[in-house]
Each structure stands twice: as C-alpha cells, then as structure tokens.
Design a protein around this motif. Structure first.
Motif, PDB file in Angstrom:
ATOM      1  N   ASP A  81       8.661 -10.622  26.607  1.00  0.00           N
ATOM      2  CA  ASP A  81       7.307 -10.126  25.921  1.00  0.00           C
ATOM      3  C   ASP A  81       7.852  -9.010  24.893  1.00  0.00           C
ATOM      4  O   ASP A  81       7.271  -9.081  23.714  1.00  0.00           O
ATOM      5  CB  ASP A  81       6.367  -9.594  26.681  1.00  0.00           C
ATOM      6  N   ALA A  85       7.539  -9.185  20.800  1.00  0.00           N
ATOM      7  CA  ALA A  85       6.953  -7.945  20.115  1.00  0.00           C
ATOM      8  C   ALA A  85       7.596  -7.411  19.042  1.00  0.00           C
ATOM      9  O   ALA A  85       7.522  -7.097  18.082  1.00  0.00           O
ATOM     10  CB  ALA A  85       6.366  -6.941  20.951  1.00  0.00           C
ATOM     11  N   ARG A  88       7.819  -9.817  16.245  1.00  0.00           N
ATOM     12  CA  ARG A  88       6.789  -9.521  15.307  1.00  0.00           C
ATOM     13  C   ARG A  88       6.555  -8.255  14.481  1.00  0.00           C
ATOM     14  O   ARG A  88       6.233  -8.052  13.312  1.00  0.00           O
ATOM     15  CB  ARG A  88       5.281  -9.289  16.104  1.00  0.00           C
ATOM     16  N   TRP A  89       7.364  -7.065  15.103  1.00  0.00           N
ATOM     17  CA  TRP A  89       7.523  -6.005  14.305  1.00  0.00           C
ATOM     18  C   TRP A  89       8.326  -6.106  13.198  1.00  0.00           C
ATOM     19  O   TRP A  89       8.197  -5.644  12.221  1.00  0.00           O
ATOM     20  CB  TRP A  89       7.905  -4.706  15.184  1.00  0.00           C
ATOM     21  N   ALA A 119       8.386  -1.902  19.700  1.00  0.00           N
ATOM     22  CA  ALA A 119       7.800  -2.628  20.965  1.00  0.00           C
ATOM     23  C   ALA A 119       7.849  -2.162  22.046  1.00  0.00           C
ATOM     24  O   ALA A 119       6.652  -2.190  22.795  1.00  0.00           O
ATOM     25  CB  ALA A 119       8.604  -4.162  20.899  1.00  0.00           C
ATOM     26  N   ALA A 124       2.953  -5.359  20.961  1.00  0.00           N
ATOM     27  CA  ALA A 124       2.960  -5.862  19.836  1.00  0.00           C
ATOM     28  C   ALA A 124       2.324  -5.443  18.489  1.00  0.00           C
ATOM     29  O   ALA A 124       1.387  -4.440  19.144  1.00  0.00           O
ATOM     30  CB  ALA A 124       2.305  -7.460  20.222  1.00  0.00           C
ATOM     31  N   ASP A 126      -0.420  -5.176  16.986  1.00  0.00           N
ATOM     32  CA  ASP A 126      -1.896  -5.787  16.684  1.00  0.00           C
ATOM     33  C   ASP A 126      -2.839  -4.620  16.505  1.00  0.00           C
ATOM     34  O   ASP A 126      -3.865  -5.201  15.899  1.00  0.00           O
ATOM     35  CB  ASP A 126      -2.190  -6.485  18.043  1.00  0.00           C
TER      36      ASP A 126
END
Length: 174
Positions: A81, A85, A88-89, A119, A124, A126
């Motif tokens: 996970d 993340a 995504r960063w 992260a 994440a 978000d």
C-alpha cells in the motif's frame, strides 16, 4: 575446481521482481513497461527503504537463501500500500513539477525517496492539501542550489577551478 552454487539460492533481483509483480496495479509510475520495478526504484526505494540490507545483512547479497528470499518478498508485500501511495505521489510531483516549469535534475533521482517519505507520512495523496505538499516538495528539491550533474559540470568547467580541484585531489591521495 570451481564451487558449485547452491541451487536453492535465488538472485535477489529475481525475488524483488516476482514480489513486485504480485503487488498488482498502481505501481506503474515506479515500473517499466514490462511491469518490473525500474532500476532506480530498486536502487532508491526498494533496497534502502523497504529491504534495508544495512539492517538485514541476509538481504545484502546478490543471492538469497530461501529464508532470506521469503523475508524479502514478505517485506515487499507488507509495503504494498505504501509503494502504491509512493507511485501516486511521484505522479503528482511530476505534474506539479511541469506546472512549475522545473526542469533541472532527474525526477526519479530527486523525488523517489521523497515520495516514499510522503507516503509514509501522509498515505496516498488524496487529501485537500496533497497538491500543496507536492508543490513544497518540488520547490524544496529545486531550491537546493545547483546540486545537479549539470551544475557540477559547469562548476568544474572553469579551468582555474578544475586545476585547484585536481591539485586538492592529488594532495589528498599523496
């Protein structure tokens, strides 16, 4: 007579590759077109931040015992996970970098480890502050005052400075 390697030993790179692929989707920014982790991902994130061979000497070699291979695969699974993340960063930092027109340095070298830290700290990206956090990270990396290969080349491009550095190196090695 050459020593016959233990057939139970597994190349660490193979263990990492297989464990990485099991993590599933979301790792594309840290992966190559074939789905394997990028070399820089392994060098800058997987080894120093996930496997941490400095703390786990059994993971430091190029060949891993079955026990060490299981440990490495388990560590990667456990960080799945966080690695998603991180990816995504990284995608967000690259978008922010383009928007800020920052061009110096290799984004992977500059941001991979920072994205892993983000992260770990934020999960994440978000939340409503994710873009502000990303902007601050990009500006911080850009504001480090010329710590790039091109800046070093320019610095050493001055003949007088190059001679002074060469003389200092000669003295240090003497």
């Amino acid at each position: 007579m050459p020593e016959i390697p233990d057939e139970r030993l597994r190349p660490r790179s193979q263990v990492i590759d297989r464990a990485w692929r099991v993590l599933g989707p979301g790792l594309e920014p840290l992966s190559g077109p074939d789905g394997a982790p990028l070399t820089r991902t392994v060098k800058l994130v997987v080894l120093p931040l996930v496997l941490r061979p400095v703390l786990r000497p059994e993971l430091a070699g190029d060949l891993l015992t079955p026990r060490a291979a299981g440990l490495a695969a388990g560590l990667l699974r456990g960080e799945g996970d966080r690695l998603v993340a991180t990816a995504r960063w990284f995608a967000l930092l690259k978008r922010v970098r383009r928007a800020l027109k920052v061009v110096g340095g290799n984004p992977q070298d500059l941001y991979f480890q920072r994205c892993y830290e983000l992260a770990a700290e934020h999960g994440a990206p978000d939340g409503p502050t994710a873009e502000d956090v990303a902007r601050a990270a990009v500006l911080d990396a850009a504001d480090r005052g010329g710590r790039t290969v091109s800046a070093l080349r320019e610095h050493l491009g001055d003949p007088e400075r190059a001679r002074a550095v060469a003389a200092a190196l000669a003295r240090a090695w003497a």
